[in-house]
Design a protein around this motif. Structure first.
Motif, PDB file in Angstrom:
ATOM      1  N   SER A 199      -1.663   4.827  -1.985  1.00  0.00           N
ATOM      2  CA  SER A 199      -2.837   4.693  -2.844  1.00  0.00           C
ATOM      3  C   SER A 199      -4.160   4.760  -2.083  1.00  0.00           C
ATOM      4  CB  SER A 199      -2.748   3.380  -3.618  1.00  0.00           C
ATOM      5  OG  SER A 199      -2.633   2.283  -2.730  1.00  0.00           O
TER       6      SER A 199
ATOM      7  N   LYS B 221       6.121   5.222   5.423  1.00  0.00           N
ATOM      8  CA  LYS B 221       5.021   4.840   4.546  1.00  0.00           C
ATOM      9  C   LYS B 221       4.078   3.882   5.246  1.00  0.00           C
ATOM     10  CE  LYS B 221       4.217   2.243   0.406  1.00  0.00           C
ATOM     11  NZ  LYS B 221       4.752   1.352  -0.583  1.00  0.00           N
TER      12      LYS B 221
ATOM     13  N   ARG C  76      -2.113  -2.327  -5.360  1.00  0.00           N
ATOM     14  CA  ARG C  76      -1.883  -3.699  -5.816  1.00  0.00           C
ATOM     15  C   ARG C  76      -2.669  -3.988  -7.084  1.00  0.00           C
ATOM     16  NH1 ARG C  76      -1.129  -6.281   0.256  1.00  0.00           N
ATOM     17  NH2 ARG C  76       0.697  -4.984   0.672  1.00  0.00           N
TER      18      ARG C  76
ATOM     19  N   TYR D 146       0.151  10.754  -5.633  1.00  0.00           N
ATOM     20  CA  TYR D 146      -0.505  10.644  -6.927  1.00  0.00           C
ATOM     21  C   TYR D 146      -1.197  11.960  -7.298  1.00  0.00           C
ATOM     22  CZ  TYR D 146       0.475   5.855  -5.719  1.00  0.00           C
ATOM     23  OH  TYR D 146       1.135   4.712  -5.336  1.00  0.00           O
TER      24      TYR D 146
HETATM   25  C1  PBG Z   1       6.036  -2.620  -3.494  1.00  0.00           C
HETATM   26  C2  PBG Z   1       5.314  -1.384  -3.123  1.00  0.00           C
HETATM   27  C3  PBG Z   1       4.020  -1.225  -2.613  1.00  0.00           C
HETATM   28  C4  PBG Z   1       3.775   0.149  -2.551  1.00  0.00           C
HETATM   29  C5  PBG Z   1       4.933   0.776  -2.985  1.00  0.00           C
HETATM   30  N1  PBG Z   1       5.855  -0.177  -3.314  1.00  0.00           N
HETATM   31  C6  PBG Z   1       2.983  -2.224  -2.296  1.00  0.00           C
HETATM   32  C7  PBG Z   1       3.140  -3.170  -1.206  1.00  0.00           C
HETATM   33  O1  PBG Z   1       4.102  -3.151  -0.432  1.00  0.00           O
HETATM   34  O2  PBG Z   1       2.267  -4.018  -1.137  1.00  0.00           O
HETATM   35  C8  PBG Z   1       2.495   0.813  -2.102  1.00  0.00           C
HETATM   36  C9  PBG Z   1       2.211   2.143  -2.701  1.00  0.00           C
HETATM   37  C10 PBG Z   1       0.818   2.623  -2.549  1.00  0.00           C
HETATM   38  O3  PBG Z   1      -0.062   1.992  -1.935  1.00  0.00           O
HETATM   39  O4  PBG Z   1       0.545   3.725  -3.077  1.00  0.00           O
HETATM   40  N2  PBG Z   1       6.495  -3.401  -2.456  1.00  0.00           N
END
Ligand code: PBG
Length: 326
Positions: free
Chosen positions: A275, A249, A206, A314
């Motif tokens: 992330s 995810k 974020r 990443y």
């Molecule tokens: C957008 C999105 C997010 C991630 C991928 N697409 C963030 C969220 O849902 O808050 C997270 C990717 C990551 O943390 O590496 N909705």
């Protein structure tokens, strides 16, 4: 099964060559998808503090990073956008001149073999940071569908091979499929973030995507981490609606879900090493608490062992570099 002392599992662990011979799971560069963050401007390469080695890049720099990855054998990238303006409905997400659309076009021109996947979501483009329009404090599911479909269409027009909706609105895969088909993009595939959990492990992203919700959280649309049966329903729904590939995810904390989804569907399955999972390993490595390189490899291997076909990470370029040096 034979018993000790006739059977001694250690016999096959004695040398690296032997271990290589009986190894059941391998992470290959072929499995990896590298996420990249596209921003406006030129010559921009802004480090993300909470994600070592990850940058917000303008399109020229992004193409350079993609070329490095592609040259090392990474087959695909996943694009996120950081636009220069945001509004209530995330309209900059469908701007044909937006950073993602321009990055897609540049990548297809410079690296035509590279598979270009785009993240389709509103949170990077809305002023409130939610993944759909908000009314009376509620994220509006059905109103989000058309906006998402239009954004996916703009990515397809730019040349995306695969669109990946990550918003977790109900019905979005069908809406996107219908729009793409009507507009002549029947060959553009959908990788659906089918089982996406409301996870604390998205924290660093974020910052990277400047997409933190300005109020509340995402728990009314992303899944409760306690639920696995529900993940199977989410996945089946998305397949019914036309998803070509599905995603679980985060990955490291949801290996059981990866396993069950693969068992149930046999569909091409992507695991997203998100992330926070990535940064936690690197942070512990920097503190000298573990060997980050080995921990990363172990984490990725576990995802493959659990049943993932592809891993969004990443670490993709770094993994490829280390493989080559071996
Ligand atoms: C957008 C999105 C997010 C991630 C991928 N697409 C963030 C969220 O849902 O808050 C997270 C990717 C990551 O943390 O590496 N909705």
């Amino acid at each position: 099964m034979a018993q000790f002392p006739e059977y001694r599992p250690r016999r096959l662990r004695r040398t690296e060559t032997l271990r290589r011979l009986v190894r059941e799971t391998r992470v290959s560069v072929d499995d990896l998808i590298l996420p990249l963050f596209a921003t406006v401007g030129q010559g921009v390469r802004k480090p993300i503090g909470s994600m070592p080695g990850v940058f917000q890049t303008s399109v020229d720099e992004l193409v350079r990073d993609a070329a490095t990855a592609a040259e090392l054998g990474v087959p695909a990238v996943l694009l996120f956008g950081i636009p220069d303006h945001k509004d209530e409905t995330g309209s900059s997400g469908e701007d044909p001149d937006g950073p993602v659309q321009r990055a897609v076009a540049a990548l297809k021109r410079e690296l035509p073999q590279l598979v270009v996947i785009t993240d389709v979501c509103l949170c990077e483009y809305t002023s409130h940071g939610h993944c759909g329009p908000v009314r009376d404090g509620e994220v509006q599911n059905d109103e989000a569908l058309e906006l998402l479909a239009r954004q996916a269409l703009s990515h397809a027009r730019a040349g995306a091979d695969i669109v990946a909706p990550s918003d977790m609105m109900d019905g979005r895969v069908a809406a996107i499929r219908q729009t793409l088909d009507e507009e002549g993009f029947a060959d553009v595939a959908i990788l659906s973030y089918a089982a996406k959990y409301a996870s604390a492990f998205y924290g660093p992203f974020r910052e990277a995507a400047e997409s933190a919700p300005q109020f509340g959280d995402r728990r009314s649309y992303q899944m409760d981490p306690a639920n696995a049966e529900e993940a199977l329903r989410e996945v089946l729904l998305d397949i019914d609606e036309g998803a070509d590939m599905i995603m679980v995810k985060p990955a490291q904390a949801y290996l059981d879900v990866i396993w069950r989804v693969k068992e149930l569907t046999g569909y091409p399955l992507a695991a997203y090493h998100v992330s926070g999972e990535y940064s936690a390993i690197l942070a512990a490595g920097r503190l000298g608490w573990l060997d980050a390189d080995r921990a990363m490899e172990e984490a990725l291997t576990a995802m493959k062992r659990a049943g993932a076909d592809m891993i969004i990470t990443y670490w993709a370029t770094e993994f490829a570099r280390r493989q080559r040096a071996r």
